[in-house]
Write a protein that holds these residues in place. Structure first.
Motif, mmCIF file in Angstrom:
data_model
loop_
_atom_site.group_PDB
_atom_site.id
_atom_site.type_symbol
_atom_site.label_atom_id
_atom_site.label_comp_id
_atom_site.label_asym_id
_atom_site.label_seq_id
_atom_site.Cartn_x
_atom_site.Cartn_y
_atom_site.Cartn_z
ATOM 1 N N TYR A 94 0.181 0.103 -0.827
ATOM 2 C CA TYR A 94 -0.675 -0.967 -0.333
ATOM 3 C C TYR A 94 -0.112 -1.515 0.978
ATOM 4 O O TYR A 94 1.105 -1.648 1.134
ATOM 5 N N PHE A 95 -1.030 -1.842 1.875
ATOM 6 C CA PHE A 95 -0.685 -2.472 3.147
ATOM 7 C C PHE A 95 -1.068 -3.943 3.062
ATOM 8 O O PHE A 95 -2.147 -4.290 2.577
ATOM 9 N N ALA A 103 3.309 -5.478 6.132
ATOM 10 C CA ALA A 103 4.213 -5.070 5.064
ATOM 11 C C ALA A 103 3.548 -4.003 4.206
ATOM 12 O O ALA A 103 2.317 -3.903 4.165
ATOM 13 N N TRP A 104 4.390 -3.205 3.528
ATOM 14 C CA TRP A 104 3.904 -2.165 2.632
ATOM 15 C C TRP A 104 4.689 -2.221 1.328
ATOM 16 O O TRP A 104 5.881 -2.533 1.313
ATOM 17 N N VAL A 105 4.007 -1.914 0.214
ATOM 18 C CA VAL A 105 4.668 -1.771 -1.084
ATOM 19 C C VAL A 105 4.127 -0.526 -1.779
ATOM 20 O O VAL A 105 3.060 -0.011 -1.416
ATOM 21 N N GLN A 106 4.862 -0.068 -2.783
ATOM 22 C CA GLN A 106 4.435 1.087 -3.570
ATOM 23 C C GLN A 106 4.651 0.793 -5.047
ATOM 24 O O GLN A 106 5.699 0.269 -5.434
ATOM 25 N N ASN A 117 5.641 -3.346 -8.172
ATOM 26 C CA ASN A 117 5.531 -2.854 -6.802
ATOM 27 C C ASN A 117 6.866 -3.041 -6.091
ATOM 28 O O ASN A 117 7.434 -4.137 -6.105
ATOM 29 N N ARG A 118 7.334 -1.958 -5.458
ATOM 30 C CA ARG A 118 8.595 -2.007 -4.722
ATOM 31 C C ARG A 118 8.312 -2.001 -3.223
ATOM 32 O O ARG A 118 7.363 -1.366 -2.755
ATOM 33 N N THR A 119 9.121 -2.720 -2.487
ATOM 34 C CA THR A 119 8.927 -2.839 -1.042
ATOM 35 C C THR A 119 9.297 -1.552 -0.319
ATOM 36 O O THR A 119 10.124 -0.771 -0.787
ATOM 37 N N LEU A 120 8.661 -1.360 0.835
ATOM 38 C CA LEU A 120 9.048 -0.298 1.756
ATOM 39 C C LEU A 120 9.658 -0.948 2.996
ATOM 40 O O LEU A 120 9.502 -2.158 3.227
ATOM 41 N N GLY A 127 13.156 -5.334 -2.269
ATOM 42 C CA GLY A 127 13.263 -5.487 -3.715
ATOM 43 C C GLY A 127 11.948 -5.159 -4.403
ATOM 44 O O GLY A 127 11.266 -4.222 -4.017
ATOM 45 N N TRP A 128 11.568 -5.940 -5.403
ATOM 46 C CA TRP A 128 10.363 -5.636 -6.162
ATOM 47 C C TRP A 128 9.693 -6.908 -6.686
ATOM 48 O O TRP A 128 10.301 -7.974 -6.769
#
Length: 218
Positions: A94-95, A103-106, A117-120, A127-128
């Motif tokens: 996700y953006f 920011a982006w997370v997965q 969801n963890r940060t990129l 972190g998460w």
């Protein structure tokens, strides 16, 4: 060296120092607390629901499947950039447009009653953050957002202290209220709690730490 030159260079040097990440990583790298700086910030936001029409498993699935629309667009405009639209699963990305920051997370963890969801890299935190729905002994359903992060740069830490923490609180409280609406139940209690502590390199980043005593079952 002319004073005017120093007056122009020194502020820029200071800004670059503030904005320098703790670690230089490729853009697609998933990050953990080890990739941040400063203290670990752990936050809990919760909302208790009575007489929910949906099971915890169904509610968590509904929130994840519709995650971009669950997030408040004015504060955190969200778009799914990897994965099947309308179906949430591990590996989805996700953006976010967070006021003036991208920011982006997965999604890196999914259980029947939780997703995380963890940060990129390039996210202001490393972190998460996890969303969960768990029945309590009293019979209520507790919806919770739980995060464990460190600031990615000194500037991100300063921004957090100057007001971003309140923006985050508002964001996740809106998410919980929207999850409440999806549940079909009635709110009976809500709250939030934050702790900060020194980062220990040997800690396991993904562990779900014990909730504070203030959050004992309702």
């Amino acid at each position: 060296m002319r004073p005017s030159f120093l007056a122009a260079v020194l502020p820029m040097t200071g800004l670059l120092w503030l904005a320098r990440p703790a670690r230089r990583l490729p853009p697609d790298t998933l990050t953990s607390e080890a990739d941040g700086l400063g203290p670990v910030t752990e936050r809990w936001y919760w909302l208790d629901v009575r007489a929910a029409d949906r099971s915890p498993e169904d509610l968590v699935k509904a929130v994840l499947d519709d995650f971009p629309r669950i997030m408040p667009p004015v504060i955190s405009w969200t778009r799914k950039v990897q994965g099947t639209p309308g179906l949430g699963s591990v590996g989805d990305r996700y953006f976010f447009l967070l006021i003036a920051r991208r920011a982006w997370v997965q999604t890196d963890l999914r259980t029947p009653r939780l997703f995380r969801n963890r940060t990129l890299r390039h996210h202001p935190e490393s972190g998460w953050v996890a969303f969960s729905a768990e029945p309590q002994e009293s019979g209520v359903l507790r919806l919770m957002v739980h995060s464990r992060v460190r600031a990615s740069t000194r500037l991100d830490r300063l921004t957090y202290l100057l007001g971003m923490r309140e923006v985050q609180r508002l964001t996740w409280e809106i998410v919980l209220r929207r999850a409440l609406a999806l549940s079909g139940g009635q709110q009976v209690d809500h709250g939030h709690h934050t702790v900060e502590y020194a980062y220990a390199p040997d800690e396991v980043s993904g562990r779900q730490t014990a909730r504070p005593a203030i959050m004992s079952p309702a």
